[in-house]
Enzyme design. Sequence first.
Site, PDB file in Angstrom:
ATOM      1  CD  GLN A  17      29.744  -4.770  43.385  1.00 30.29           C
ATOM      2  OE1 GLN A  17      30.222  -4.420  42.326  1.00 30.29           O
ATOM      3  NE2 GLN A  17      28.558  -5.346  43.408  1.00 30.29           N
ATOM      4  NE  ARG A  38      27.797  -9.167  62.474  1.00 30.95           N
ATOM      5  CZ  ARG A  38      26.853  -8.266  62.664  1.00 30.95           C
ATOM      6  NH1 ARG A  38      26.382  -8.041  63.854  1.00 30.95           N
ATOM      7  NH2 ARG A  38      26.380  -7.595  61.649  1.00 30.95           N
ATOM      8  CG  LEU A  72      37.869  -7.700  66.421  1.00 34.41           C
ATOM      9  CD1 LEU A  72      38.708  -8.553  67.368  1.00 34.41           C
ATOM     10  CD2 LEU A  72      38.734  -6.570  65.854  1.00 34.41           C
ATOM     11  CB  THR A  74      34.024  -4.237  66.592  1.00 34.54           C
ATOM     12  OG1 THR A  74      32.896  -4.303  65.724  1.00 34.54           O
ATOM     13  CG2 THR A  74      35.262  -4.680  65.866  1.00 34.54           C
ATOM     14  CE  LYS A  75      26.825  -3.472  67.260  1.00 31.53           C
ATOM     15  NZ  LYS A  75      25.534  -3.870  66.712  1.00 31.53           N
ATOM     16  CG  ASN A  96      30.829  -0.808  52.744  1.00 33.46           C
ATOM     17  OD1 ASN A  96      31.459  -1.566  53.452  1.00 33.46           O
ATOM     18  ND2 ASN A  96      30.096  -1.241  51.728  1.00 33.46           N
ATOM     19  CG  PHE A  97      29.742  -0.618  59.241  1.00 36.80           C
ATOM     20  CD1 PHE A  97      29.519  -1.960  58.993  1.00 36.80           C
ATOM     21  CD2 PHE A  97      30.886  -0.252  59.920  1.00 36.80           C
ATOM     22  CE1 PHE A  97      30.419  -2.927  59.406  1.00 36.80           C
ATOM     23  CE2 PHE A  97      31.793  -1.206  60.343  1.00 36.80           C
ATOM     24  CZ  PHE A  97      31.560  -2.542  60.075  1.00 36.80           C
ATOM     25  CD  GLU A 140      25.198  -0.790  41.479  1.00 41.40           C
ATOM     26  OE1 GLU A 140      26.291  -1.126  41.943  1.00 41.40           O
ATOM     27  OE2 GLU A 140      25.065   0.186  40.723  1.00 41.40           O
ATOM     28  CG  ASP A 169      27.274  -1.775  45.068  1.00 42.01           C
ATOM     29  OD1 ASP A 169      26.905  -0.892  45.857  1.00 42.01           O
ATOM     30  OD2 ASP A 169      26.667  -2.845  44.918  1.00 42.01           O
ATOM     31  N   GLY A 248      27.805  11.274  23.236  1.00 42.73           N
ATOM     32  CA  GLY A 248      28.630  12.420  22.869  1.00 42.73           C
ATOM     33  C   GLY A 248      28.147  13.000  21.554  1.00 42.73           C
ATOM     34  N   GLY A 249      29.086  13.488  20.773  1.00 41.35           N
ATOM     35  CA  GLY A 249      28.702  14.085  19.501  1.00 41.35           C
ATOM     36  C   GLY A 249      28.656  13.068  18.364  1.00 41.35           C
ATOM     37  CD  GLN A 250      31.950  11.515  17.487  1.00 40.38           C
ATOM     38  OE1 GLN A 250      31.717  11.545  16.271  1.00 40.38           O
ATOM     39  NE2 GLN A 250      32.692  12.413  18.077  1.00 40.38           N
TER      40      GLN A 250
HETATM   41  N1  COA Z   1      31.249  -6.945  65.114  1.00 36.65           N
HETATM   42  C1  COA Z   1      30.125  -6.509  65.709  1.00 36.65           C
HETATM   43  N2  COA Z   1      29.170  -5.841  65.027  1.00 36.65           N
HETATM   44  C2  COA Z   1      29.382  -5.629  63.719  1.00 36.65           C
HETATM   45  C3  COA Z   1      30.532  -6.050  63.053  1.00 36.65           C
HETATM   46  C4  COA Z   1      31.507  -6.747  63.813  1.00 36.65           C
HETATM   47  N3  COA Z   1      32.627  -7.180  63.270  1.00 36.65           N
HETATM   48  N4  COA Z   1      30.447  -5.687  61.759  1.00 36.65           N
HETATM   49  C5  COA Z   1      29.269  -5.053  61.621  1.00 36.65           C
HETATM   50  N5  COA Z   1      28.615  -5.010  62.785  1.00 36.65           N
HETATM   51  C6  COA Z   1      27.322  -4.405  63.079  1.00 36.65           C
HETATM   52  C7  COA Z   1      27.318  -2.909  62.903  1.00 36.65           C
HETATM   53  O1  COA Z   1      27.923  -2.280  63.988  1.00 36.65           O
HETATM   54  C8  COA Z   1      25.813  -2.637  62.801  1.00 36.65           C
HETATM   55  O2  COA Z   1      25.268  -2.615  64.089  1.00 36.65           O
HETATM   56  P1  COA Z   1      24.177  -1.533  64.595  1.00 36.65           P
HETATM   57  O3  COA Z   1      23.286  -1.232  63.427  1.00 36.65           O
HETATM   58  O4  COA Z   1      23.498  -2.260  65.701  1.00 36.65           O
HETATM   59  O5  COA Z   1      24.904  -0.342  65.049  1.00 36.65           O
HETATM   60  C9  COA Z   1      25.270  -3.902  62.153  1.00 36.65           C
HETATM   61  O6  COA Z   1      26.359  -4.834  62.141  1.00 36.65           O
HETATM   62  C10 COA Z   1      24.700  -3.734  60.780  1.00 36.65           C
HETATM   63  O7  COA Z   1      25.532  -2.973  59.952  1.00 36.65           O
HETATM   64  P2  COA Z   1      24.969  -2.307  58.600  1.00 36.65           P
HETATM   65  O8  COA Z   1      26.117  -1.817  57.845  1.00 36.65           O
HETATM   66  O9  COA Z   1      23.933  -1.266  58.932  1.00 36.65           O
HETATM   67  O10 COA Z   1      24.350  -3.579  57.860  1.00 36.65           O
HETATM   68  P3  COA Z   1      22.969  -3.814  57.065  1.00 36.65           P
HETATM   69  O11 COA Z   1      23.046  -5.200  56.589  1.00 36.65           O
HETATM   70  O12 COA Z   1      21.779  -3.464  57.883  1.00 36.65           O
HETATM   71  O13 COA Z   1      23.015  -2.787  55.839  1.00 36.65           O
HETATM   72  C11 COA Z   1      23.956  -1.809  53.859  1.00 36.65           C
HETATM   73  C12 COA Z   1      23.780  -3.082  54.704  1.00 36.65           C
HETATM   74  C13 COA Z   1      24.920  -2.121  52.731  1.00 36.65           C
HETATM   75  C14 COA Z   1      22.589  -1.386  53.285  1.00 36.65           C
HETATM   76  C15 COA Z   1      24.514  -0.681  54.762  1.00 36.65           C
HETATM   77  O14 COA Z   1      25.718  -1.151  55.334  1.00 36.65           O
HETATM   78  C16 COA Z   1      24.779   0.618  54.033  1.00 36.65           C
HETATM   79  O15 COA Z   1      23.879   1.374  53.699  1.00 36.65           O
HETATM   80  N6  COA Z   1      26.073   0.919  53.811  1.00 36.65           N
HETATM   81  C17 COA Z   1      26.495   2.165  53.238  1.00 36.65           C
HETATM   82  C18 COA Z   1      26.261   2.183  51.761  1.00 36.65           C
HETATM   83  C19 COA Z   1      26.877   1.006  51.053  1.00 36.65           C
HETATM   84  O16 COA Z   1      28.057   0.788  51.100  1.00 36.65           O
HETATM   85  N7  COA Z   1      26.008   0.284  50.350  1.00 36.65           N
HETATM   86  C20 COA Z   1      26.422  -0.643  49.333  1.00 36.65           C
HETATM   87  C21 COA Z   1      26.969  -1.861  49.733  1.00 36.65           C
HETATM   88  S1  COA Z   1      27.492  -2.669  48.260  1.00 36.65           S
END
Ligand code: COA
Length: 416
Positions: A17, A38, A72, A74-75, A96-97, A140, A169, A248-250
Amino acid sequence: MSKPLAGIKIIDFTHVQAGPACTQMLAWFGADVIKVERPGSGDVTRSQLRDIPDVDALYFTMLNSNKKSLTLDTKKPEGKEVLEKLIRESDVLVENFGPGALDRMGFTWERINELNPKMIVASVKGFSDGHHYEDLKVYENVAQCAGGAASTTGFWDGPPTVSSAALGDTNTGMHLAIGILTALIGRGKTGKGQKVAVSMQDSVLNLCRVKLRDQQRLDRIGYLEEYPQYPHGKFTDVVPRGGNAGGGGQPGWVLKCKGWETDPNAYIYFTIQGHAWAPICKALGKEEWIEDKAYNTATARQDKIFDIFAVIEEWLKDKTKFEAVDILRKFDIPCSPVMSMKEIAADPSLRASGTITEVDHKERGKYLTVGSPIKFSDTTVEITGSPLLGEHTDEVLASLGYNPEQVAALHSAQAV
Ligand code: COA
């Protein structure tokens, strides 16, 4: 007329989000937002809390309108190459990974800056860089607890409480959008990109600044006169939860209206604004309170504020929340019905302003979403449906110069 952000190309590497709320808003205002997902699964919210089998969930559709979707991996080296090309051609990358994920992919700030020195890299993390919790993944409610919202929300005899408003969020996403727009204006002057970082904890705290105000007042004088704990209850050395008291003050409170016994939202929020005291008394038929020294100042009223609210509830008991507000608005009293989501969805004014809007989705059909809360005099914000997973992959690849054979090769390598 072209939209204000037309021509700004954004790589939207966001999910869930906080990030998507930011890039969605920039897309509404005309930016070309390419959501990178992904292959095979995409943003996790596509499949979270589905109401129709195999169709993108509302969680996704309501946060990803007006975007394109590029799948895509990206790995994979082929995927990295596509991302590098995209970076060279774009203005902003938003992500926001979890902490360190972009670096582990090989796209450190230094590398991105090398590929495109004009690029703005905007990140959301749970905690800011260098914070002792910087390695934590955050959602969140974690942010609401970390940013001071939970300890100050709820009732004094209950536990810390989180708000249903997405303070961690979407609020963080809005802060990030301000940061990105600021960096874009800065780039117009310097020609250089920069890193923009927003933490969810900081963004929640930014909305809780009046509670930090209260902590300092409490430290100095030992009480907080606008809280229900004053003057009859006890204060400790930390800001207490004040229930529905005005911040606030109300002084204000949520008051029962006709039907509250069966309708959980048959309430209004009533504010006793100082200068509205005389109109309030007139509205309630309590003219004798207008000049009464025991009532006619905020300080005099404070020790009997709940008795006053009880009198108002007595007045409200034969009025629905809408009838009550229709009377009170004529007396210039700041108040509102407590609106349920069902009432909000059907509200004619919210529909007319486009704040609640119906959008078409290729597989789902029509659904409701929240439109732009920002209105412009010369820009119309049109909300379009969210993209299907990978809907624009081939189109984006072609725009990057890939020919059909190369596109087919990327597909067979499962890089897109
Ligand atoms: N291709 C290949 N790999 C991808 C990809 C793509 N297109 N998109 C994501 N990935 C991979 C990432 O590189 C990561 O790999 P790694 O951990 O092996 O390096 C993996 O997916 C997981 O990413 P991550 O963001 O850590 O996901 P998660 O599901 O474990 O965690 C959150 C989710 C939201 C907790 C975490 O992203 C986070 O803390 N974000 C920052 C704070 C935030 O925005 N939180 C609120 C979200 S509303």
